[in-house]
Design an enzyme around this catalytic site. Structure first.
Site, mmCIF file in Angstrom:
data_model
loop_
_atom_site.group_PDB
_atom_site.id
_atom_site.type_symbol
_atom_site.label_atom_id
_atom_site.label_comp_id
_atom_site.label_asym_id
_atom_site.label_seq_id
_atom_site.Cartn_x
_atom_site.Cartn_y
_atom_site.Cartn_z
ATOM 1 C CB SER A 241 -0.890 -0.019 1.250
ATOM 2 O OG SER A 241 -1.481 1.241 1.462
ATOM 3 C CE1 TYR B 206 -3.159 -0.356 5.314
ATOM 4 C CE2 TYR B 206 -3.645 -2.685 5.596
ATOM 5 C CZ TYR B 206 -3.425 -1.585 4.776
ATOM 6 O OH TYR B 206 -3.466 -1.742 3.419
ATOM 7 C CE LYS C 204 -1.273 -4.527 3.389
ATOM 8 N NZ LYS C 204 -1.528 -5.852 2.754
HETATM 9 C C1 WQD Z 1 -9.763 9.041 1.472
HETATM 10 C C2 WQD Z 1 -9.968 10.512 1.786
HETATM 11 C C3 WQD Z 1 -10.293 10.940 4.124
HETATM 12 C C4 WQD Z 1 -14.115 8.928 4.539
HETATM 13 C C5 WQD Z 1 -7.022 4.043 3.332
HETATM 14 C C6 WQD Z 1 -5.844 3.233 3.779
HETATM 15 C C7 WQD Z 1 -5.163 2.647 2.583
HETATM 16 C C8 WQD Z 1 -6.180 1.830 1.824
HETATM 17 C C9 WQD Z 1 -7.294 2.759 1.346
HETATM 18 C C10 WQD Z 1 -6.320 -0.442 2.593
HETATM 19 C C11 WQD Z 1 -9.229 10.949 3.055
HETATM 20 C C12 WQD Z 1 -11.531 11.316 3.317
HETATM 21 C C13 WQD Z 1 -12.929 9.431 4.033
HETATM 22 C C14 WQD Z 1 -15.163 9.809 4.906
HETATM 23 C C15 WQD Z 1 -13.789 11.662 4.241
HETATM 24 N N1 WQD Z 1 -6.726 0.828 2.647
HETATM 25 N N2 WQD Z 1 -12.779 10.775 3.893
HETATM 26 N N3 WQD Z 1 -14.955 11.158 4.738
HETATM 27 O O1 WQD Z 1 -7.413 6.913 4.158
HETATM 28 O O2 WQD Z 1 -6.630 7.492 1.804
HETATM 29 O O3 WQD Z 1 -6.562 5.127 2.574
HETATM 30 O O4 WQD Z 1 -7.900 3.281 2.531
HETATM 31 O O5 WQD Z 1 -5.524 -0.939 1.843
HETATM 32 O O6 WQD Z 1 -4.123 1.821 3.001
HETATM 33 O O7 WQD Z 1 -4.928 4.099 4.417
HETATM 34 O O8 WQD Z 1 -8.746 6.196 2.122
HETATM 35 O O9 WQD Z 1 -11.127 6.322 1.538
HETATM 36 O O10 WQD Z 1 -10.466 6.251 4.001
HETATM 37 O O11 WQD Z 1 -10.031 8.315 2.672
HETATM 38 O O12 WQD Z 1 -13.622 12.879 4.103
HETATM 39 O O13 WQD Z 1 -16.263 9.422 5.378
HETATM 40 O O14 WQD Z 1 -11.351 10.734 2.051
HETATM 41 O O15 WQD Z 1 -10.053 11.888 5.145
HETATM 42 O O16 WQD Z 1 -8.784 12.279 2.852
HETATM 43 P P1 WQD Z 1 -7.296 6.544 2.731
HETATM 44 P P2 WQD Z 1 -10.165 6.719 2.615
#
Ligand code: WQD
Length: 337
Positions: free
Chosen positions: A125, A150, A154
């Protein structure tokens, strides 16, 4: 040729099984069904017309892993997805993550090292980069201190594979995903988050379908053009195809090193507000949202430099953010119908 896909009933795993079958591979899936369901098998068969072998098995059980490889001694390659992957949960329950994500990997590699040769694809990741200094992020960007257990699993996983490949016949490719989104165009398979979605896109689609009242946008005070955080959202089908290409690279011994690393993204950054706009455009649904404080552990910006994947691996993401949002929306409507 038989390929083992661990976590093959999961979101990225199931899409990869479809692409492997499309390329004529025989697939055996290991999944412990902790974050998926056997119904996903039916979806795969509906798409490809071919039923993969399936063994319900927990990779934390060493004896079960050993027995699997006795039965399936003809496995030529492994694509290893099976792992716990919720960032927040890993902070609350680190030992669950270290036990599951690390011991499963070790037991798999212990079996593979006994084979005359083995091709191993590891689901890593972009989280290993933390907040990278330079955008877009290249594979030689420094791996930073993990922001969560997590992410640490990785990083440790990559190190375990690298150390093992040096002294065994295992050849490996580490695939560092950016943000996988979307669903297969047939809507036979897609993302099935259990409970309240942690990730942005499933929360948006559930808001669009009326399951969630309002989206919380975590932070609008980031140093970005519209103040919301930027990520590289890659269609899961593009991601799945990259796994098949990477596996073929190893099976055909085209790899230049025992372990190679590739960033898998579109090369384009999109802010949270841009994702919302894209979804509203393709779904013609309004997404009510509210700005909330930043989420603990979130970074400002991450999007991939895809040069190495494009030139060395010979893969390029083809689907756009709009296409990813449209497929995610079609899937959400199907699941709730
Ligand atoms: C994306 C953006 C949030 C939810 C994570 C893991 C990564 C992979 C993908 C496993 C961020 C914003 C989110 C919400 C929001 N996972 N957000 N409101 O955190 O980039 O990555 O998931 O493999 O390893 O770290 O993805 O989709 O959670 O967030 O504003 O209800 O959307 O703050 O900026 P992230 P995400």
């Amino acid at each position: 040729m038989k390929i083992l896909v661990t976590g093959g009933l999961g979101f990225i795993g199931s899409h990869t099984v479809v692409e492997l079958q499309n390329e004529g591979f025989e697939v055996v899936i290991i999944d412990n069904l902790s974050n998926s369901s056997e119904d996903v098998l039916k979806g795969i068969v509906k798409i490809t017309g071919k039923e993969p072998l399936f063994e319900k098995l927990d990779l934390r059980e060493k004896a079960a892993v050993q027995n699997f490889f006795k039965i399936h001694s003809d496995v030529a390659g492994v694509i290893h997805f099976a792992a716990s992957k919720a960032v927040g949960e890993s902070v609350e329950n680190p030992l669950l993550y270290y036990e599951n994500n690390i011991s499963s990997l070790v037991y798999l590699l212990q079996e593979l090292q006994q084979k005359t040769e083995a091709s191993f694809i590891f689901s890593s990741s972009c989280t290993v980069y933390g907040q990278a200094e330079k955008m877009p992020i290249t594979e030689d960007a420094p791996v930073q201190v993990a922001m969560s257990p997590y992410g640490n699993t990785k990083q440790i996983g990559e190190e375990i594979i690298t150390d093992t490949a040096k002294v065994t016949n295992i050849r490996a490719i580490l695939l560092r995903y950016f943000n996988p989104v979307g669903a297969h165009e047939t809507t036979e398979i897609g993302e099935l988050p259990l409970g309240v979605p942690q990730n942005l896109v499933p929360f948006i689609t559930q808001t669009g379908i009326g399951l969630r009242k309002e989206l919380s946008v975590f932070g609008n005070d980031y140093p970005t053009p519209d103040g919301t955080a930027i990520r590289d959202y890659i269609h899961v089908v593009d991601l799945a195809k990259a796994h098949v290409i990477a596996l073929q690279r190893l099976l055909n011994k085209k790899n230049l090193h025992k372990v190679e690393t590739f960033n898998l993204g579109t090369g384009k950054g999109s802010s949270v507000l841009e994702v919302i706009t894209s979804f509203e455009k393709v779904s013609e649904k309004k997404i009510p949202y509210q700005f909330m404080p930043r989420r603990e552990g979130d970074i400002t910006e991450a999007y991939a430099n895809t040069d190495k994947a494009n030139t060395v691996l010979g893969w390029k993401a083809e689907l756009t953010l709009d296409e990813a949002m449209a497929s995610a929306w079609k899937w959400e409507q199907k699941v709730r119908s």
